[in-house]
Motif scaffolding. Structure first.
Motif, short mmCIF file in Angstrom:
data_model
loop_
_atom_site.label_atom_id
_atom_site.label_comp_id
_atom_site.label_asym_id
_atom_site.label_seq_id
_atom_site.Cartn_x
_atom_site.Cartn_y
_atom_site.Cartn_z
N GLY A 117 -5.12 -0.33 -8.91
CA GLY A 117 -3.74 -0.51 -9.38
C GLY A 117 -3.37 0.41 -10.53
O GLY A 117 -2.33 0.20 -11.17
N THR A 137 -2.97 -2.27 -2.33
CA THR A 137 -3.93 -2.53 -3.39
C THR A 137 -4.81 -3.73 -3.06
O THR A 137 -4.76 -4.25 -1.94
N SER A 139 -6.82 -7.56 -4.29
CA SER A 139 -6.62 -8.79 -5.07
C SER A 139 -7.39 -8.74 -6.38
O SER A 139 -7.20 -9.61 -7.24
N VAL A 141 -6.86 -6.55 -8.58
CA VAL A 141 -5.87 -6.09 -9.56
C VAL A 141 -5.15 -7.29 -10.14
O VAL A 141 -4.74 -8.21 -9.40
N GLU A 143 -2.46 -9.89 -11.69
CA GLU A 143 -1.08 -10.20 -11.34
C GLU A 143 -0.11 -9.45 -12.25
O GLU A 143 0.95 -8.99 -11.82
N LYS A 145 -0.50 -6.47 -13.66
CA LYS A 145 -0.41 -5.07 -13.25
C LYS A 145 0.38 -4.93 -11.96
O LYS A 145 1.21 -4.03 -11.81
N ARG A 146 0.15 -5.84 -11.02
CA ARG A 146 0.92 -5.79 -9.77
C ARG A 146 2.40 -6.02 -10.04
O ARG A 146 3.26 -5.36 -9.44
N ARG A 147 2.70 -6.92 -10.95
CA ARG A 147 4.11 -7.21 -11.27
C ARG A 147 4.78 -6.01 -11.92
O ARG A 147 5.95 -5.72 -11.66
N VAL A 156 4.61 -3.89 -3.34
CA VAL A 156 3.18 -4.04 -3.57
C VAL A 156 2.58 -4.96 -2.51
O VAL A 156 3.03 -6.10 -2.35
N VAL A 158 -1.10 -6.50 -1.11
CA VAL A 158 -2.54 -6.71 -1.27
C VAL A 158 -3.16 -6.73 0.12
O VAL A 158 -2.85 -7.60 0.93
#
Length: 253
Positions: A117, A137, A139, A141, A143, A145-147, A156, A158
């Motif tokens: 990520g 990406t 899991s 990574v 939450e 960073k994904r947000r 995004v 997963v």
């Protein structure tokens, strides 16, 4: 440009329509077809001073754009996206019309593969595009960073618990309904897909220069993984650029 591998017409001159036909995906695909595109110097360098753009010729750039035009989605590893300063795919009214006639979306999205990520929300991938980029990406990574990537405009997704395999990419493409996949590297992503036996098609341009240096070859993986390929075509431009396409002998997967 001239086609070199057809003995019946050894001086066959090609126009844009001929090239589109040579690079067309198989008709009536029912599952993803993984195509990889690279440019290389004559001595095997995949980049000059860290970037593949230093190897580009007019013929290579023409085919680069054509391959994007024919694809449902463009895959790229995060390292290549950063190094090459990726933005969204470019378009024009004529290109949109040709894609619409082929049953494709107006603009192919860029899908970046990153198990970590580690993408800067300020990079061109997010700020210079007409369609939202996709981030494949894991899991692993966080939450948060994904947000942050989603807030920057990314879609995004997963697709793995940790490491992202070639099979995971094919499965994610199947779920998205993308059968015409174009992967633009880099070498480690390509090497992983060879090792995972998911590569169907390689479009490789040889640009007429020697580069030396310490650049990677076009594919890199911890161990060898041999895939038999057959020649689909060889095309030469007046400046010496050689455009090749190779298709695997047996179905991938």
């Amino acid at each position: 440009m001239q086609r070199l591998d057809d003995p019946s017409t050894p001086t066959q001159l090609l126009d844009d329509a001929d090239l589109r036909e040579l690079y067309a995906y198989p008709r009536d695909l029912t599952h993803p077809w993984m195509r990889v595109n690279f440019v290389s110097s004559l001595d095997g360098a995949v980049a000059v001073d860290g970037r593949s753009g230093g190897l580009g010729t007019p013929a290579d750039k023409l085919v680069f754009g054509m391959l994007r035009e024919l694809a449902d989605v463009i895959l790229v590893g995060a390292g290549t996206a950063r190094t090459e300063n990726y933005g969204g795919a470019r378009t024009s009214e004529a290109l949109r019309e040709r894609r619409a006639a082929a049953g494709l979306s107006a603009v192919p999205p860029i899908a970046v593969i990153t198990a970590s990520g580690n993408l800067d929300p300020g990079m061109r991938l997010f700020t210079d595009t007409t369609v939202p980029p996709i981030v494949f990406t894991s899991s692993a990574v966080s939450e948060k960073k994904r947000r942050s990537l989603a807030d920057a405009g990314a879609d995004v997704r997963v697709i793995a618990a940790d490491d992202i395999s070639g099979d995971a990419l094919v499965a994610a493409s199947t779920e998205a309904g993308w059968n015409r996949i174009l992967c633009e590297g880099g070498p480690r992503l390509f090497g992983r897909m060879i090792a995972d036996n998911v590569v169907d098609d390689l479009c490789l341009t040889f640009t007429p220069v020697l580069a030396a240096g310490s650049a990677d070859r076009i594919a890199h993986s911890p161990a060898s993984a041999v895939t038999a390929m057959r020649r689909a075509h060889l095309v030469c431009d007046d400046d010496g650029t050689i455009l090749t396409r190779w298709v695997r002998d047996s179905p991938a997967g």
